[in-house]
Design a protein around this motif. Structure first.
Motif, PDB file in Angstrom:
ATOM      1  N   UNK A   1       0.822  -1.205   0.000  1.00 58.45           N
ATOM      2  CA  UNK A   1       0.000   0.000   0.000  1.00 58.45           C
ATOM      3  C   UNK A   1       0.861   1.263   0.000  1.00 58.45           C
ATOM      4  N   UNK A   2       2.173   1.074  -0.048  1.00 61.29           N
ATOM      5  CA  UNK A   2       3.079   2.232  -0.060  1.00 61.29           C
ATOM      6  C   UNK A   2       2.916   3.095  -1.300  1.00 61.29           C
ATOM      7  N   UNK A   3       2.329   2.542  -2.363  1.00 61.14           N
ATOM      8  CA  UNK A   3       2.143   3.302  -3.599  1.00 61.14           C
ATOM      9  C   UNK A   3       0.914   4.211  -3.563  1.00 61.14           C
ATOM     10  N   UNK A   4       0.161   4.173  -2.482  1.00 57.62           N
ATOM     11  CA  UNK A   4      -1.067   4.956  -2.357  1.00 57.62           C
ATOM     12  C   UNK A   4      -0.887   5.997  -1.258  1.00 57.62           C
ATOM     13  N   UNK A   5      -0.907   7.292  -1.610  1.00 62.43           N
ATOM     14  CA  UNK A   5      -0.688   8.334  -0.602  1.00 62.43           C
ATOM     15  C   UNK A   5      -1.840   8.519   0.374  1.00 62.43           C
ATOM     16  N   UNK A   6      -3.020   8.027   0.043  1.00 62.63           N
ATOM     17  CA  UNK A   6      -4.165   8.103   0.944  1.00 62.63           C
ATOM     18  C   UNK A   6      -4.645   6.675   1.188  1.00 62.63           C
ATOM     19  N   UNK A   7      -4.691   6.272   2.453  1.00 65.19           N
ATOM     20  CA  UNK A   7      -5.111   4.914   2.818  1.00 65.19           C
ATOM     21  C   UNK A   7      -6.091   4.989   3.982  1.00 65.19           C
ATOM     22  N   UNK A   8      -7.186   4.235   3.854  1.00 60.15           N
ATOM     23  CA  UNK A   8      -8.213   4.167   4.889  1.00 60.15           C
ATOM     24  C   UNK A   8      -8.344   2.702   5.307  1.00 60.15           C
ATOM     25  N   UNK A   9      -8.549   2.451   6.604  1.00 59.41           N
ATOM     26  CA  UNK A   9      -8.665   1.090   7.132  1.00 59.41           C
ATOM     27  C   UNK A   9     -10.112   0.798   7.500  1.00 59.41           C
TER      28      UNK A   9
END
Length: 136
Positions: A1-9
């Motif tokens: 997920x390091x390639x995504x600057x916005x991450x939601x759990x």
């Protein structure tokens, strides 16, 4: 997920499952939507009151790569893939929190900036373009 600057759990809820015991395909689009809204918040696209100009989702798609089962938590990431004159394309990724480097789904969404009063496309303002560019 390091390639995504916005991450939601998100936790996977029992009610997210279909008759086959894995997360129903529609839930992935809800996760994409939440990641998209987190991007909108990050770049200053607000939905309070009655905005005159704002984004609409013109197209979305999903490639389902692996089933998700209960119990689990997932990470939904979003990034900007490309910028047009009146639109931008987002890419989404979903991974299990326990395996963040292995996508279980990936998707795309085309977002168009529109004048809600006239239902016409609007050019992306330079300030918005710059903040979106930073999320590529």
């Amino acid at each position: 997920m390091n390639d995504y600057p916005v991450v939601v759990t998100f936790p996977v809820h029992w009610g997210d499952l279909d008759a086959l015991g894995h997360v129903n395909n529609a839930r992935f689009f809800t996760w994409f939507e939440s990641a998209r809204m987190a991007v909108f918040e990050r770049v200053g696209l607000e939905f309070t009151g009655t905005p005159e100009v704002g984004p609409i989702l013109a197209h979305t798609s999903c490639d389902f790569l692996a089933p998700v089962r209960f119990p689990a938590a997932v990470l939904a990431g979003a990034r900007i893939a490309s910028l047009g004159n009146t639109s931008f394309t987002m890419e989404y990724g979903v991974a299990l929190e326990s395996e963040p480097d292995r996508l279980v789904a990936r998707g795309r969404g085309v977002i168009v900036l529109i004048d809600y009063r006239t239902n016409t496309k609007v050019a992306l303002p330079e300030a918005l373009r710059a903040t979106l560019e930073a999320l590529r």
